[in-house]
Design a protein around this motif. Structure first.
Motif, PDB file in Angstrom:
ATOM      1  N   GLN A  12       0.854  -1.116   0.035  1.00  0.00           N
ATOM      2  CA  GLN A  12      -0.025  -0.195   0.079  1.00  0.00           C
ATOM      3  C   GLN A  12       0.981   1.205   0.097  1.00  0.00           C
ATOM      4  O   GLN A  12       0.463   2.154  -0.933  1.00  0.00           O
ATOM      5  N   ASP A  15       2.715   1.468  -3.367  1.00  0.00           N
ATOM      6  CA  ASP A  15       1.716   2.267  -4.363  1.00  0.00           C
ATOM      7  C   ASP A  15       1.522   3.605  -4.286  1.00  0.00           C
ATOM      8  O   ASP A  15       1.521   4.150  -5.372  1.00  0.00           O
ATOM      9  N   GLN A  16       1.417   3.848  -3.216  1.00  0.00           N
ATOM     10  CA  GLN A  16       0.855   5.622  -2.875  1.00  0.00           C
ATOM     11  C   GLN A  16       2.377   6.322  -3.242  1.00  0.00           C
ATOM     12  O   GLN A  16       2.139   7.282  -4.009  1.00  0.00           O
ATOM     13  N   CYS A  17       3.436   5.545  -2.941  1.00  0.00           N
ATOM     14  CA  CYS A  17       4.844   6.446  -3.330  1.00  0.00           C
ATOM     15  C   CYS A  17       4.855   6.620  -4.828  1.00  0.00           C
ATOM     16  O   CYS A  17       5.341   7.431  -5.384  1.00  0.00           O
ATOM     17  N   LEU A  19       2.644   6.307  -7.071  1.00  0.00           N
ATOM     18  CA  LEU A  19       1.458   7.393  -7.575  1.00  0.00           C
ATOM     19  C   LEU A  19       2.366   8.687  -7.710  1.00  0.00           C
ATOM     20  O   LEU A  19       1.724   9.673  -8.615  1.00  0.00           O
ATOM     21  N   LYS A  20       3.210   9.123  -6.929  1.00  0.00           N
ATOM     22  CA  LYS A  20       3.953  10.376  -6.890  1.00  0.00           C
ATOM     23  C   LYS A  20       4.989  10.434  -7.911  1.00  0.00           C
ATOM     24  O   LYS A  20       5.857  11.462  -8.044  1.00  0.00           O
ATOM     25  N   GLY A  24       8.959   8.848  -6.410  1.00  0.00           N
ATOM     26  CA  GLY A  24       8.094   8.858  -5.116  1.00  0.00           C
ATOM     27  C   GLY A  24       8.952   8.390  -3.928  1.00  0.00           C
ATOM     28  O   GLY A  24       8.773   8.922  -2.817  1.00  0.00           O
ATOM     29  N   THR A 177       7.997   1.941 -13.313  1.00  0.00           N
ATOM     30  CA  THR A 177       7.163   2.819 -14.322  1.00  0.00           C
ATOM     31  C   THR A 177       7.195   2.022 -15.574  1.00  0.00           C
ATOM     32  O   THR A 177       6.345   2.596 -16.530  1.00  0.00           O
TER      33      THR A 177
END
Length: 199
Positions: A12, A15-17, A19-20, A24, A177
């Motif tokens: 989690q 994934d949040q990192c 997204l940056k 990230g 990415t």
């Protein structure tokens, strides 16, 4: 069961990192390094929790507490944040690791295991001269090469040298990415002028 929960929480956060963007995880590293006032690479629970929240990651306090307990291996009420961050780094396939190592070895002209400005001047100056800020006259070749080194260097603490580990960590972020191994391989070969695989 706890181990599975930890994996889910780490996924989690990862994934949040991501997204940056590519940087990230690197951004979270910079934040933790700034919080590490004594340069011990260790954070107490409140610093760890504050860092995650300050970076804008949405993680429940109970989950932060669970992570902290798991990473506080010697029960000193501190965690080694580099160990935590290494768990967030997306894994690269052997093919990707191989091409990243080839790029590093190409750039490491004097084979000392560290990339410095002098190394880049020998093998990367042609690319530097294509940089828009060089072409416009805004930057010198040396400034372009230094900017390149700093972008890969340890976040928040650039020392003008890039180790193989720092280079690998940077490209692990880039790798996250790019879905296709062949495309990643092609991209790295084009960027660094490496010979095509199999030749």
């Amino acid at each position: 069961m706890e181990n599975e929960n930890v994996k889910q929480i780490l996924e989690q956060i990862k994934d949040q990192c991501l997204l940056k963007g590519v940087g990230g995880i690197k951004g979270l590293t910079v934040l933790f390094r700034r919080m590490d006032k004594d340069f011990s690479k260790r954070l107490c629970f409140s610093e760890f929790s504050q860092g995650i929240q300050t970076y804008g990651l949405h993680v429940e306090e109970k989950d932060i507490s669970l992570l902290f307990q798991v990473f506080d291996i010697n029960k000193s009420n501190e965690i080694d944040f580099t160990e935590f961050l290494s768990k967030l780094q997306p894994a690269m396939s052997p093919k990707r690791v191989e091409v990243v190592n080839q790029a590093f070895e190409l750039l490491d002209v004097n084979n000392d295991g560290v990339l410095k400005l002098e190394d880049l001047k020998v093998v990367y100056s042609r690319n530097a001269k294509k940089h828009p800020k060089f072409v416009s006259g805004e930057w010198t070749e040396e400034q372009v090469l230094q900017h390149f080194l700093n972008s890969i260097d340890t976040p928040g603490n650039p020392d003008g040298k890039v180790t193989r580990e720092e280079f690998m960590n940077y490209y692990a972020g880039v790798s996250s990415t790019v879905d296709d191994d062949s495309y990643f391989d092609l991209m790295m070969r084009a960027c660094y002028g490496l010979p095509n695989s199999g030749t």
